[in-house]
Write a protein that holds these residues in place. Sequence first.
Motif, PDB file in Angstrom:
ATOM      1  N   ALA A  18       0.860  -1.185   0.000  1.00  0.00           N
ATOM      2  CA  ALA A  18       0.000   0.000   0.000  1.00  0.00           C
ATOM      3  C   ALA A  18       0.895   1.234   0.000  1.00  0.00           C
ATOM      4  CB  ALA A  18      -0.914  -0.002   1.217  1.00  0.00           C
ATOM      5  N   GLN A  19       0.281   2.400  -0.146  1.00  0.00           N
ATOM      6  CA  GLN A  19       0.993   3.666  -0.019  1.00  0.00           C
ATOM      7  C   GLN A  19       0.453   4.405   1.199  1.00  0.00           C
ATOM      8  OE1 GLN A  19       0.427   5.380  -4.043  1.00  0.00           O
ATOM      9  NE2 GLN A  19       2.657   5.395  -4.193  1.00  0.00           N
ATOM     10  N   ASP A  20       1.358   5.000   1.974  1.00  0.00           N
ATOM     11  CA  ASP A  20       0.901   5.761   3.131  1.00  0.00           C
ATOM     12  C   ASP A  20       0.514   7.174   2.699  1.00  0.00           C
ATOM     13  OD1 ASP A  20       3.256   7.181   2.803  1.00  0.00           O
ATOM     14  OD2 ASP A  20       4.226   6.407   4.615  1.00  0.00           O
ATOM     15  N   VAL A  21       0.224   8.039   3.657  1.00  0.00           N
ATOM     16  CA  VAL A  21      -0.281   9.372   3.359  1.00  0.00           C
ATOM     17  C   VAL A  21       0.753  10.222   2.615  1.00  0.00           C
ATOM     18  CG1 VAL A  21       0.489  10.374   5.550  1.00  0.00           C
ATOM     19  CG2 VAL A  21      -1.529  11.323   4.391  1.00  0.00           C
ATOM     20  N   PHE A  22       2.042   9.859   2.713  1.00  0.00           N
ATOM     21  CA  PHE A  22       3.098  10.591   2.020  1.00  0.00           C
ATOM     22  C   PHE A  22       3.441   9.997   0.660  1.00  0.00           C
ATOM     23  CE2 PHE A  22       3.948  10.974   6.630  1.00  0.00           C
ATOM     24  CZ  PHE A  22       3.808  12.337   6.767  1.00  0.00           C
ATOM     25  N   GLY A  23       2.779   8.888   0.285  1.00  0.00           N
ATOM     26  CA  GLY A  23       3.074   8.227  -0.972  1.00  0.00           C
ATOM     27  C   GLY A  23       4.227   7.249  -0.901  1.00  0.00           C
ATOM     28  N   ASN A  46      23.975  10.822  -4.874  1.00  0.00           N
ATOM     29  CA  ASN A  46      24.416   9.860  -3.873  1.00  0.00           C
ATOM     30  C   ASN A  46      23.343   9.558  -2.815  1.00  0.00           C
ATOM     31  OD1 ASN A  46      27.058  11.023  -4.934  1.00  0.00           O
ATOM     32  ND2 ASN A  46      27.806   9.285  -3.761  1.00  0.00           N
ATOM     33  N   LEU A  47      22.146  10.139  -2.965  1.00  0.00           N
ATOM     34  CA  LEU A  47      21.074   9.893  -2.004  1.00  0.00           C
ATOM     35  C   LEU A  47      19.939   9.111  -2.665  1.00  0.00           C
ATOM     36  CD1 LEU A  47      20.897  13.419  -0.329  1.00  0.00           C
ATOM     37  CD2 LEU A  47      22.009  11.368   0.582  1.00  0.00           C
ATOM     38  N   ILE A  48      19.498   8.046  -2.005  1.00  0.00           N
ATOM     39  CA  ILE A  48      18.437   7.195  -2.539  1.00  0.00           C
ATOM     40  C   ILE A  48      17.292   7.189  -1.544  1.00  0.00           C
ATOM     41  CG2 ILE A  48      17.865   4.875  -3.347  1.00  0.00           C
ATOM     42  CD1 ILE A  48      21.064   4.583  -3.592  1.00  0.00           C
ATOM     43  N   PRO A  49      16.248   7.996  -1.750  1.00  0.00           N
ATOM     44  CA  PRO A  49      15.167   8.092  -0.774  1.00  0.00           C
ATOM     45  C   PRO A  49      14.260   6.871  -0.763  1.00  0.00           C
ATOM     46  CG  PRO A  49      14.676   9.436  -2.691  1.00  0.00           C
ATOM     47  CD  PRO A  49      16.066   8.907  -2.893  1.00  0.00           C
ATOM     48  N   VAL A  50      13.845   6.474   0.421  1.00  0.00           N
ATOM     49  CA  VAL A  50      12.865   5.417   0.599  1.00  0.00           C
ATOM     50  C   VAL A  50      11.565   5.990   1.162  1.00  0.00           C
ATOM     51  CG1 VAL A  50      12.299   3.327   1.924  1.00  0.00           C
ATOM     52  CG2 VAL A  50      14.547   3.565   0.866  1.00  0.00           C
ATOM     53  N   ALA A  51      11.676   6.883   2.142  1.00  0.00           N
ATOM     54  CA  ALA A  51      10.489   7.442   2.788  1.00  0.00           C
ATOM     55  C   ALA A  51      10.676   8.925   3.047  1.00  0.00           C
ATOM     56  CB  ALA A  51      10.210   6.723   4.105  1.00  0.00           C
ATOM     57  N   VAL A  52       9.638   9.712   2.784  1.00  0.00           N
ATOM     58  CA  VAL A  52       9.585  11.100   3.226  1.00  0.00           C
ATOM     59  C   VAL A  52       8.500  11.187   4.283  1.00  0.00           C
ATOM     60  CG1 VAL A  52      10.426  12.020   1.042  1.00  0.00           C
ATOM     61  CG2 VAL A  52       7.979  11.812   1.398  1.00  0.00           C
ATOM     62  N   VAL A  53       8.785  11.886   5.393  1.00  0.00           N
ATOM     63  CA  VAL A  53       7.869  11.891   6.533  1.00  0.00           C
ATOM     64  C   VAL A  53       7.875  13.254   7.210  1.00  0.00           C
ATOM     65  CG1 VAL A  53       8.090   9.403   6.976  1.00  0.00           C
ATOM     66  CG2 VAL A  53       9.672  10.999   8.070  1.00  0.00           C
TER      67      VAL A  53
END
Length: 287
Positions: free
Chosen positions: A53-58, A249-256
């Motif tokens: 699923a996707q949370d409120v932040f996608g 050099n940055l690989i995002p997984v979650a934004v919160v």
Amino acid sequence: MIPLQIRHTTTYRFHRPVTFGPHRLMLRPRESRDLRVTSNQLILTPAATVNWAQDVFGNAVATANFSTSGDQLVIESTTELQLDAVPWPVFAIAGTATSFPFSYSADEWTDLGALGAPQFPDASGRLRSWAMGFVRGKSTDTLSLLKDLSAGVSRQISYQSRDEEGTQSPTHTLDRGWGSCRDFAVLFVETVRSLGFGARIVSGYLYNPAGTFVGSQGMGSTHAWAEVFVPGAGWIPFDPTNRSMGGFNLIPVAVVRDIRQAIPVQGSFIGDSNAFGGMTVDVHVTS
């Protein structure tokens, strides 16, 4: 464009068999214009039923439900991706926001919502007072201010890896004078929020092939940094741990909104109170 493989393995060991409750997993990188996931495989031992699923932040969130007990739980995520972020990005900031202070539009303020509100108490206004020391007069270049604040965090705070759970409050980090990457990110985000910026925490991976970046062992590791919303440019990444700007050099997984929402693996087990034997996390980011 850099092809990368990320292998993130979390292993829980128990002294005797236990029953595993549902586990919430945030391990799949976020796709964007600069990042494309070509494959993602999640292997669980013992086997589990996985729902996405996707949370409120996608953010992509997997929930694993187990039907088998065991004395070990292994969660292995392997991702192949292509990273296309440039090392020296140019941000097209809107004319209305090139100088600080500026005002977001009514719609932007509404949409930013809680991302513009500090998440830690600071009744004395210490963070804002500290941040105002970087403001160079009535009209300060916005991007320069943010870069100076990011560099100011790493000048004031010494990096020290912390294995224990949780994050220091930003004022505690200032008092201690040291912290981990997540403490750096929280301090920076809370500081820019105190000045009226919308900002969010980002968790993911740091690709470190030359071994020159702080907060990484070997070629890569889990990492935390920040993004600030600036009209025209959108979300600009800042890594105060390494005094860098942009997504290279940055690989995002979650934004919160809050660092507590970015835990990669959360779950429970049913068993004796002394059944837990330990946990290890192994991360490899390779090209």
